[in-house]
Scaffold this active site. Structure first.
Site, PDB file in Angstrom:
ATOM      1  N   SER A  71     -12.332  -1.851   2.863  1.00 16.85           N
ATOM      2  CA  SER A  71     -13.504  -1.820   3.735  1.00 16.85           C
ATOM      3  C   SER A  71     -13.255  -2.630   5.011  1.00 16.85           C
ATOM      4  O   SER A  71     -12.350  -2.310   5.774  1.00 16.85           O
ATOM      5  CB  SER A  71     -14.719  -2.338   2.963  1.00 16.85           C
ATOM      6  OG  SER A  71     -15.918  -2.033   3.645  1.00 16.85           O
ATOM      7  N   ASP A  81     -16.141   4.027   0.443  1.00 11.39           N
ATOM      8  CA  ASP A  81     -15.730   2.626   0.541  1.00 11.39           C
ATOM      9  C   ASP A  81     -14.931   2.169  -0.675  1.00 11.39           C
ATOM     10  O   ASP A  81     -15.349   2.328  -1.820  1.00 11.39           O
ATOM     11  CB  ASP A  81     -16.990   1.765   0.676  1.00 11.39           C
ATOM     12  CG  ASP A  81     -16.689   0.362   1.160  1.00 11.39           C
ATOM     13  OD1 ASP A  81     -15.696  -0.230   0.722  1.00 11.39           O
ATOM     14  OD2 ASP A  81     -17.466  -0.149   1.985  1.00 11.39           O
TER      15      ASP A  81
END
Length: 335
Positions: free
Chosen positions: A44, A206
């Site tokens: 991320s 993510d």
């Protein structure tokens, strides 16, 4: 092999949305202390910072100040790039969520990363290839980012898994695309679609969904003594005493006696696996912990003052870590 005039280190950078500013401070302090990233693993926000750090380390031509200025040049307000439908008040975001999409397109992030990497001579993972026969062939890259493939239901590490999962040549894949996939917070940013060589489409979101702090990513697989340290930087608070600070937007629910279970479940999904790792002595001993509790994961309206403060906390956390770090003592105790 790394430049002999510096001390090589492998870096693992955790996710945390806007909290990722703290990662920059820690990385800059490590550089000032003479460490240079050989490989970087990120998830991320950690993939964004990690990509820039890996590209900068490729030619070892950027100073710590230049790395700082580059990483902090991100305009977080531009993260909120909604499409035409998503701009419709209330209805737009709700429709995006119901459709399994995201409120924001994420185009700004991808363009920013691609432009900065290109200026550093990096476009594909082939540009980050390492000539290092001590590593497994599929892992000979300066950068690896984590993402969650919700179509096949697995954690994917790019570029390592391009060939295994998708039968694609990792050297030809765009670094910016992998970073964009890694930071696709579900329902916040549109997921990324990756098409395999056989034409199968996978939806990537993510990496923090399955491993927000992939601290074990760069460890040796052969059981031998590590050639140099692996340092990790984490941004999320210790649980359970600060679980309300992981997703601040859910905190108001408790004011009305709302579904605290919802918050507990989402929090556990995001950081549960990593909290278990952080509880292990040999992981904790090599982890730089940055207190980022005052900044929300989705605080895209963060002020310059808050940015500077979070950067400073990352820098100071790394300085504190280095003041007690003893590589030989670590190896004697855990290796």
């Amino acid at each position: 092999m790394p430049n002999v005039t510096t001390r090589p280190v492998d870096l693992v950078l955790a996710g945390g949305g806007v909290k990722g500013i703290g990662l920059v401070g820690a990385v800059v302090k490590l550089m000032e202390a003479g460490y240079r990233a050989y490989r970087v693993a990120g998830s991320s926000a950690g993939s964004i910072v990690g990509a820039l750090v890996a590209a900068a380390a490729r030619n070892d031509q950027m100073t710590p100040q230049e790395v700082r200025d580059l990483a902090l040049s991100i305009d977080y307000r531009k993260f909120t790039d909604r499409g035409p439908v998503e701009r419709i008040p209330l209805l737009g975001p709700s429709w995006a969520i119901l459709q399994g999409s995201g409120i924001y397109r994420g185009d700004y992030v991808r363009t920013f990363v691609a432009d900065q990497l290109e200026q550093l001579g990096v476009r594909t993972f082939g540009d980050l290839k390492l000539d290092d026969d001590e590593l497994p062939e599929e892992r000979r890259y300066r950068l690896v980012v984590t993402t969650a493939d919700v179509t096949t239901g697995q954690l994917v590490r790019l570029p390592w898994d391009y060939r295994r999962v998708y039968d694609l040549d990792p050297d030809e894949q765009l670094v910016a695309d992998a970073v964009r996939a890694s930071m696709s917070i579900p329902f916040v940013f549109r997921p990324v679609t990756l098409t395999s060589a056989a034409g199968r489409k996978s939806t990537l979101v993510d990496g923090g969904l399955l491993s927000n702090y992939p601290i074990d990513s760069l460890d040796r697989l052969d059981g031998k003594k590590p050639r140099w340290p692996t340092f990790g930087v984490t941004l999320l608070p210790n649980l359970p005493e600060h679980n309300d600070t992981v997703i601040p937007a859910l905190a108001p629910l408790q004011l009305f006696g709302g579904p605290s279970l919802l918050e507990d479940v989402i929090t556990t999904v995001l950081v549960g696996r990593d909290q278990a790792y952080l509880g292990l002595p040999w992981v904790s001993a090599r982890t730089i912990r940055v207190d980022a509790t005052e900044v929300g994961v989705l605080d895209f309206g963060i002020s310059r003052t808050e940015i500077d403060a979070l950067y400073a906390r990352g820098y100071e956390s790394a300085a504190s870590f280095l003041s007690t770090w003893n590589e030989q003592a670590y190896l004697k105790r855990f290796r």
